[in-house]
Structure formats: C-alpha cells, structure tokens
Design a protein around this motif. Structure first.
Motif, PDB file in Angstrom:
ATOM      1  N   PHE A   1     -20.331  49.486 -33.712  1.00 35.20           N
ATOM      2  CA  PHE A   1     -21.106  48.292 -33.386  1.00 35.20           C
ATOM      3  C   PHE A   1     -20.607  47.081 -34.178  1.00 35.20           C
ATOM      4  O   PHE A   1     -20.473  45.985 -33.629  1.00 35.20           O
ATOM      5  CB  PHE A   1     -22.588  48.524 -33.674  1.00 35.20           C
ATOM      6  N   CYS A   2     -20.324  47.277 -35.474  1.00 33.82           N
ATOM      7  CA  CYS A   2     -19.822  46.170 -36.293  1.00 33.82           C
ATOM      8  C   CYS A   2     -18.466  45.681 -35.792  1.00 33.82           C
ATOM      9  O   CYS A   2     -18.184  44.478 -35.796  1.00 33.82           O
ATOM     10  CB  CYS A   2     -19.724  46.604 -37.751  1.00 33.82           C
TER      11      CYS A   2
ATOM     12  N   LEU B   1     -18.940  43.592 -32.754  1.00 39.33           N
ATOM     13  CA  LEU B   1     -19.554  42.302 -33.085  1.00 39.33           C
ATOM     14  C   LEU B   1     -18.635  41.427 -33.933  1.00 39.33           C
ATOM     15  O   LEU B   1     -19.033  40.338 -34.366  1.00 39.33           O
ATOM     16  CB  LEU B   1     -20.864  42.531 -33.844  1.00 39.33           C
ATOM     17  N   ASN B   2     -17.404  41.895 -34.181  1.00 37.89           N
ATOM     18  CA  ASN B   2     -16.412  41.163 -34.979  1.00 37.89           C
ATOM     19  C   ASN B   2     -16.926  40.874 -36.387  1.00 37.89           C
ATOM     20  O   ASN B   2     -16.703  39.781 -36.934  1.00 37.89           O
ATOM     21  CB  ASN B   2     -16.018  39.853 -34.278  1.00 37.89           C
ATOM     22  N   LEU B   3     -17.614  41.836 -36.972  1.00 40.51           N
ATOM     23  CA  LEU B   3     -18.095  41.705 -38.342  1.00 40.51           C
ATOM     24  C   LEU B   3     -17.064  42.300 -39.305  1.00 40.51           C
ATOM     25  O   LEU B   3     -16.283  43.178 -38.941  1.00 40.51           O
ATOM     26  CB  LEU B   3     -19.444  42.415 -38.499  1.00 40.51           C
ATOM     27  N   SER B   4     -17.096  41.831 -40.528  1.00 39.68           N
ATOM     28  CA  SER B   4     -16.105  42.249 -41.519  1.00 39.68           C
ATOM     29  C   SER B   4     -16.380  43.667 -42.015  1.00 39.68           C
ATOM     30  O   SER B   4     -17.465  44.221 -41.814  1.00 39.68           O
ATOM     31  CB  SER B   4     -16.118  41.275 -42.699  1.00 39.68           C
ATOM     32  N   GLN B   5     -15.377  44.221 -42.709  1.00 37.98           N
ATOM     33  CA  GLN B   5     -15.535  45.535 -43.313  1.00 37.98           C
ATOM     34  C   GLN B   5     -16.640  45.529 -44.362  1.00 37.98           C
ATOM     35  O   GLN B   5     -17.366  46.514 -44.527  1.00 37.98           O
ATOM     36  CB  GLN B   5     -14.208  45.968 -43.954  1.00 37.98           C
ATOM     37  N   GLU B   6     -16.773  44.409 -45.082  1.00 30.42           N
ATOM     38  CA  GLU B   6     -17.802  44.321 -46.105  1.00 30.42           C
ATOM     39  C   GLU B   6     -19.203  44.363 -45.491  1.00 30.42           C
ATOM     40  O   GLU B   6     -20.111  44.998 -46.026  1.00 30.42           O
ATOM     41  CB  GLU B   6     -17.627  43.021 -46.912  1.00 30.42           C
ATOM     42  N   THR B   7     -19.346  43.720 -44.346  1.00 31.11           N
ATOM     43  CA  THR B   7     -20.636  43.770 -43.646  1.00 31.11           C
ATOM     44  C   THR B   7     -20.945  45.192 -43.216  1.00 31.11           C
ATOM     45  O   THR B   7     -22.091  45.645 -43.304  1.00 31.11           O
ATOM     46  CB  THR B   7     -20.612  42.848 -42.412  1.00 31.11           C
TER      47      THR B   7
ATOM     48  N   ASP C   1     -27.239  37.045 -33.874  1.00 27.55           N
ATOM     49  CA  ASP C   1     -28.612  37.029 -33.385  1.00 27.55           C
ATOM     50  C   ASP C   1     -28.973  38.367 -32.750  1.00 27.55           C
ATOM     51  O   ASP C   1     -28.107  39.203 -32.449  1.00 27.55           O
ATOM     52  CB  ASP C   1     -28.842  35.876 -32.402  1.00 27.55           C
ATOM     53  N   ALA C   2     -30.258  38.577 -32.549  1.00 26.84           N
ATOM     54  CA  ALA C   2     -30.752  39.856 -32.036  1.00 26.84           C
ATOM     55  C   ALA C   2     -30.228  40.142 -30.641  1.00 26.84           C
ATOM     56  O   ALA C   2     -30.000  41.298 -30.281  1.00 26.84           O
ATOM     57  CB  ALA C   2     -32.277  39.864 -32.052  1.00 26.84           C
ATOM     58  N   LYS C   3     -30.002  39.099 -29.830  1.00 24.80           N
ATOM     59  CA  LYS C   3     -29.532  39.308 -28.456  1.00 24.80           C
ATOM     60  C   LYS C   3     -28.113  39.869 -28.453  1.00 24.80           C
ATOM     61  O   LYS C   3     -27.793  40.776 -27.671  1.00 24.80           O
ATOM     62  CB  LYS C   3     -29.573  38.000 -27.677  1.00 24.80           C
ATOM     63  N   ALA C   4     -27.246  39.327 -29.319  1.00 20.53           N
ATOM     64  CA  ALA C   4     -25.867  39.825 -29.377  1.00 20.53           C
ATOM     65  C   ALA C   4     -25.842  41.288 -29.805  1.00 20.53           C
ATOM     66  O   ALA C   4     -25.106  42.104 -29.240  1.00 20.53           O
ATOM     67  CB  ALA C   4     -25.047  38.973 -30.339  1.00 20.53           C
ATOM     68  N   ILE C   5     -26.659  41.635 -30.802  1.00 21.93           N
ATOM     69  CA  ILE C   5     -26.722  43.028 -31.252  1.00 21.93           C
ATOM     70  C   ILE C   5     -27.315  43.912 -30.168  1.00 21.93           C
ATOM     71  O   ILE C   5     -26.880  45.051 -29.957  1.00 21.93           O
ATOM     72  CB  ILE C   5     -27.543  43.128 -32.557  1.00 21.93           C
TER      73      ILE C   5
END
Length: 326
Positions: free
Chosen positions: A225-226, A229-235, A277-281
């Motif tokens: 999921f991360c 969502l293009n989130l970093s490894q730290e996230t 935001d909650a919609k993207a997740i």
C-alpha cells in the motif's frame, strides 16, 4: 601453425587402434559410415567391416512445412498441470494456401480427440494466466492457482459453482499460500466477480481441499500500500511500528487488519508531513473512508501510547502537531 604431419612415437603406435579393410589392406582406408543401415563399409571394395554402429550425429529432423532448417530435436515440454501422455497429434492451421481446409481439419480433429476434462483445464489455465498477468502477479502464484484449480476439477467440486468464482477463489488462495495476500476488493476488481461469491467459494474450497490458507496480517499489506501511494521507506517503517503498537491496544479490538493498516498509513504520512488523504488510501486499500477515519479517531485518542520515542526519533520531520485532528 606447424602443418607438418604428426609422426607417432612407438608408444603412440602401440596403444593406437587402426581400422583397415582386410581385403584392401590400404594403410589409409576409405571407410564409410552408413548410418541409415548402421554399417561400416569399405568404400573401395564394399566389404562390411562392422554393423549396428551408433549414430553420433545430432538427431535433428525437419518437420517444417516451409523450406529451410527446423532444428527441433523434441516436441513441446509436458505440461505438469494436464493428465495423460500428451502425445496427441495437432493439425496445423496454415499451409493450405488460404483454402481454409487445414483450419476445418484442426477444429474437427480437436473436437473428436480432445477430452472435455482437458479442454476445461486448458481454458481455465489460460484465464488464470491472463488475469494474473494483468496485475503482475508472480508466476509462482499462477502455478499454485493452477494446481488448486486442478484439484477442484479432479475432485469435481465445481458442481453448482460459478467457474469465474472458482478461478477467483483459487487466485485469492494462491496469493495467501505464497505469503503475498491480496484483499477481496483487489480480487473483485481483477476478476469482476462479486465479493460475496468469492468469499463463499473461498470458504468452500478451504473446507473441501484442506488447504493451508494462512492469515493476513497488517504487515503483509502495508509495504504494498505504501509503495502504491508513493510513500517513502521511512513512512513504511513508521507505519509498521504504529501497526504493531496499535494491535496491542484494547480500544481497537474488533477492527480488521486492513482497517488498522489503512489508519496507521494515514497517521504516519501526516506525522512526517507527507500526508495522504483518506480517499487516496481508500482507493488503494479498498477500505471505506468512513472506516479509515473511525479507526484513525481511536488511534489518535491513544496517540500518547503509540507515539513512542522509537517512532518519533526515526525522522526529524516527525511532529505530533502535523497530525489531523479528527
């Protein structure tokens, strides 16, 4: 390069083996290997010097319709997911100069020789491969799904069940067995089969096949999921720590691992100032926005317990003031 003829020493001559014609006695014999008959023949007088010789050449034969080489040494590899010897003859569709006769013969031959059981398997395997390729699902999972479908076909468990639902349930079960679980919503989007049908078929196959389905934990889903969502490894690491802490809370009991993972992604992304935001997740995880927000409300109320120094010290941008107040 030295082109002088090689002169054998006494030792070489003593241990070398020479084959000559006993009639001709020529020191340089003209011996012909006739592989068609398996004989060694003297080319001068025709005396047969040996029989049943082994053909050491490559066993390539030309089966192509067109002119040219066809270095096919064997037939197609056996398919482990099909029964029988798989030595059937297949009539090619082309080569009739456009008359259509070869195509008609191919169709007629297929109807008369192929078994219905095998035709169903081949068609199902093609559909499983096509669906998995659309989502870049690894081949190991594809093979597991095919094995599960073959068990269903062999034990005749498909009676009264939709074939599409069986294929969807096999893919869902294969993902779990290979420790790469997918959510029901992802399988629904992939196969266009109703979630309730997949769930019922999955439970039915689980009980009949006795397959090891494993369990889906939050950590199995967070990384994917991360990434989506293009989130970093730290996230991702902070989300993993938040999820492990959240599962120990009494207030969050009853929430599904998917809901907890989605809410922790929502908190972690805002915590370091890279909020989603909650919609993207919701679009990625397949969880309703209301469910994400309600779960987030619970973990936000217990943020003092969750946001330990081990989490806050991982990123200099992490700040409780970045969190969204529900």
């Amino acid at each position: 390069m030295d082109k002088r003829p090689h002169v054998m020493s006494g030792t070489d001559e003593r241990y070398s083996v020479k084959l000559i014609c006993r009639n001709c006695r020529d020191p340089i014999p003209n011996i012909i290997e006739d592989f068609a008959s398996g004989d060694l023949v003297c080319g001068d007088c025709g005396l047969v010097l040996g029989d049943r010789i082994i053909d050491t050449r490559s066993e390539w034969r030309t089966f192509a319709n067109d002119e040219g080489d066809d270095p096919s040494r064997v037939g197609n590899a056996a398919n482990p997911f099909l029964d029988g010897a798989q030595l059937d003859t297949v009539i090619a569709r082309g080569g009739d100069k456009g008359s259509g006769l070869a195509k008609d013969l191919n169709r007629t031959h297929g109807r008369t020789t192929a078994q219905r059981h095998e035709r169903n398997l081949v068609q199902a395997y093609k559909e499983i491969s096509a669906l998995c390729d659309a989502y870049d699902i690894p081949k190991t999972i594809v093979d597991i799904a095919k094995q599960l479908y073959k068990k269903v076909e062999d034990e005749q468990l498909q009676r009264g069940k939709s074939n599409d639902a069986i294929i969807a349930a096999c893919i869902f079960l294969a993902c779990r067995q290979d420790n790469a679980p997918r959510t029901f919503k992802e399988i629904c989007a992939l196969t266009k089969v109703d979630r309730k049908d997949i769930g019922r078929t999955f439970k039915f196959l689980k009980s009949k096949l006795g397959a090891n389905t494993g369990t889906t934990s939050s950590n199995d889903l967070i990384a994917r999921f991360c990434s989506n969502l293009n989130l970093s490894q730290e996230t991702w690491r902070i989300t993993k720590l938040l999820t492990e802490k959240a599962k120990e809370m009494e207030h969050i009991s009853g929430k599904s691992p998917l809901s907890i993972a989605s809410a922790c992604i929502y908190m972690a992304s805002h915590l370091i100032g890279d909020g989603r935001d909650a919609k993207a997740i919701s679009d990625i995880a397949g969880v309703g926005e209301a469910t994400i927000k309600s779960t987030y409300k619970i973990i936000y109320a217990n943020r003092k317990e969750l946001l330990t120094p081990a989490i806050m010290d991982r990123n200099p941008k992490a700040s409780e003031s970045n969190l969204i107040v529900p």
